[in-house]
Write a protein that holds these residues in place. Structure first.
Motif, mmCIF file in Angstrom:
data_model
loop_
_atom_site.group_PDB
_atom_site.id
_atom_site.type_symbol
_atom_site.label_atom_id
_atom_site.label_comp_id
_atom_site.label_asym_id
_atom_site.label_seq_id
_atom_site.Cartn_x
_atom_site.Cartn_y
_atom_site.Cartn_z
ATOM 1 N N SER A 61 -46.163 -29.095 -5.394
ATOM 2 C CA SER A 61 -45.223 -26.797 -5.065
ATOM 3 C C SER A 61 -45.330 -26.553 -4.937
ATOM 4 O O SER A 61 -45.251 -25.361 -5.834
ATOM 5 C CB SER A 61 -46.953 -27.470 -3.586
ATOM 6 O OG SER A 61 -45.782 -27.672 -2.725
ATOM 7 N N SER A 62 -43.678 -26.905 -4.684
ATOM 8 C CA SER A 62 -42.518 -25.610 -4.749
ATOM 9 C C SER A 62 -41.831 -25.130 -6.098
ATOM 10 O O SER A 62 -41.199 -24.441 -6.387
ATOM 11 C CB SER A 62 -41.504 -26.945 -3.903
ATOM 12 O OG SER A 62 -40.583 -27.858 -4.913
ATOM 13 N N ASN A 63 -42.668 -26.091 -7.473
ATOM 14 C CA ASN A 63 -42.209 -25.763 -8.795
ATOM 15 C C ASN A 63 -43.238 -26.216 -9.799
ATOM 16 O O ASN A 63 -43.490 -25.524 -11.086
ATOM 17 C CB ASN A 63 -40.854 -27.055 -8.812
ATOM 18 C CG ASN A 63 -41.345 -28.012 -9.238
ATOM 19 O OD1 ASN A 63 -42.590 -28.498 -9.702
ATOM 20 N ND2 ASN A 63 -40.484 -29.226 -9.141
ATOM 21 N N ILE A 64 -44.615 -26.451 -9.107
ATOM 22 C CA ILE A 64 -45.348 -26.456 -10.776
ATOM 23 C C ILE A 64 -45.909 -24.737 -11.127
ATOM 24 O O ILE A 64 -46.425 -24.671 -12.221
ATOM 25 C CB ILE A 64 -46.992 -27.146 -10.085
ATOM 26 C CG1 ILE A 64 -48.061 -27.786 -11.088
ATOM 27 C CG2 ILE A 64 -47.356 -26.157 -8.843
ATOM 28 C CD1 ILE A 64 -48.506 -28.759 -10.790
ATOM 29 N N ASN A 65 -45.181 -24.007 -10.531
ATOM 30 C CA ASN A 65 -45.950 -22.873 -10.925
ATOM 31 C C ASN A 65 -44.990 -22.375 -12.099
ATOM 32 O O ASN A 65 -45.395 -21.413 -12.882
ATOM 33 C CB ASN A 65 -46.344 -21.734 -10.299
ATOM 34 C CG ASN A 65 -47.832 -21.775 -8.927
ATOM 35 O OD1 ASN A 65 -48.715 -22.072 -9.788
ATOM 36 N ND2 ASN A 65 -47.320 -21.467 -7.620
ATOM 37 N N ASP A 105 -53.754 -27.263 -3.601
ATOM 38 C CA ASP A 105 -54.956 -26.916 -2.158
ATOM 39 C C ASP A 105 -54.424 -28.735 -1.758
ATOM 40 O O ASP A 105 -55.257 -29.308 -0.402
ATOM 41 C CB ASP A 105 -56.676 -27.812 -2.695
ATOM 42 C CG ASP A 105 -56.600 -28.662 -3.393
ATOM 43 O OD1 ASP A 105 -55.433 -29.498 -3.479
ATOM 44 O OD2 ASP A 105 -57.978 -28.266 -4.362
ATOM 45 N N GLY A 106 -53.402 -29.577 -2.119
ATOM 46 C CA GLY A 106 -52.995 -30.647 -1.480
ATOM 47 C C GLY A 106 -53.494 -31.524 -1.610
ATOM 48 O O GLY A 106 -53.182 -32.941 -1.524
ATOM 49 N N THR A 107 -54.269 -31.737 -2.590
ATOM 50 C CA THR A 107 -55.442 -32.931 -3.133
ATOM 51 C C THR A 107 -54.066 -33.867 -3.603
ATOM 52 O O THR A 107 -54.373 -35.401 -3.136
ATOM 53 C CB THR A 107 -55.762 -32.804 -3.641
ATOM 54 O OG1 THR A 107 -56.148 -31.697 -4.168
ATOM 55 C CG2 THR A 107 -56.644 -34.303 -4.730
ATOM 56 N N ILE A 108 -52.880 -33.579 -4.448
ATOM 57 C CA ILE A 108 -52.552 -33.805 -5.132
ATOM 58 C C ILE A 108 -50.142 -33.707 -4.571
ATOM 59 O O ILE A 108 -50.473 -32.303 -4.828
ATOM 60 C CB ILE A 108 -52.298 -34.327 -6.420
ATOM 61 C CG1 ILE A 108 -53.615 -34.419 -7.108
ATOM 62 C CG2 ILE A 108 -50.401 -34.631 -7.171
ATOM 63 C CD1 ILE A 108 -54.040 -34.346 -8.825
ATOM 64 N N LYS A 109 -50.067 -34.237 -4.021
ATOM 65 C CA LYS A 109 -48.658 -33.972 -3.770
ATOM 66 C C LYS A 109 -47.478 -33.945 -5.084
ATOM 67 O O LYS A 109 -46.963 -33.066 -4.225
ATOM 68 C CB LYS A 109 -47.953 -35.039 -2.469
ATOM 69 C CG LYS A 109 -49.019 -35.171 -0.604
ATOM 70 C CD LYS A 109 -49.519 -34.034 -0.392
ATOM 71 C CE LYS A 109 -49.965 -34.567 0.603
ATOM 72 N NZ LYS A 109 -50.254 -33.033 1.386
#
Length: 90
Positions: A82-86, A18-22
């Motif tokens: 966001s590009s790798n966390i999943n 959700d963008g809270t943490i970059k």
């Protein structure tokens, strides 16, 4: 703003999404285990004895030098975003 603390990818996925943490940094456990395995084999086979300055290869991670007190450091922490966390489940 800089915030410190400890969180795992699973506990922080929502906030990264959700963008809270970059981004946040942690050691990559897969790479830590990979390096530890190579170091263990090198010690067990007596290719290295733990003396400061000795080097050994850790496969895809490259070459490592044994430091003071027989330490082997992986290197900089891994940046989760966001590009790798999943890709991580822990």
């Amino acid at each position: 703003m800089l915030l410190t603390g400890l969180g795992t990818p699973d506990s922080l996925k929502k906030y990264v999404s959700d963008g809270t943490i970059k981004a946040f940094e942690l050691w990559n456990p897969a790479n830590l285990g990979y390096l530890a395995g190579y170091a263990a084999v090198e010690f067990a086979s007596e290719k290295v004895n733990g003396s400061q300055g000795q080097t050994f290869s850790a496969g895809k991670l490259g070459s490592y030098t044994i430091g003071a007190d027989k330490t082997v450091l992986l290197g900089p922490p891994f940046v989760f975003n966001s590009s790798n966390i999943n890709n991580f489940n822990f």
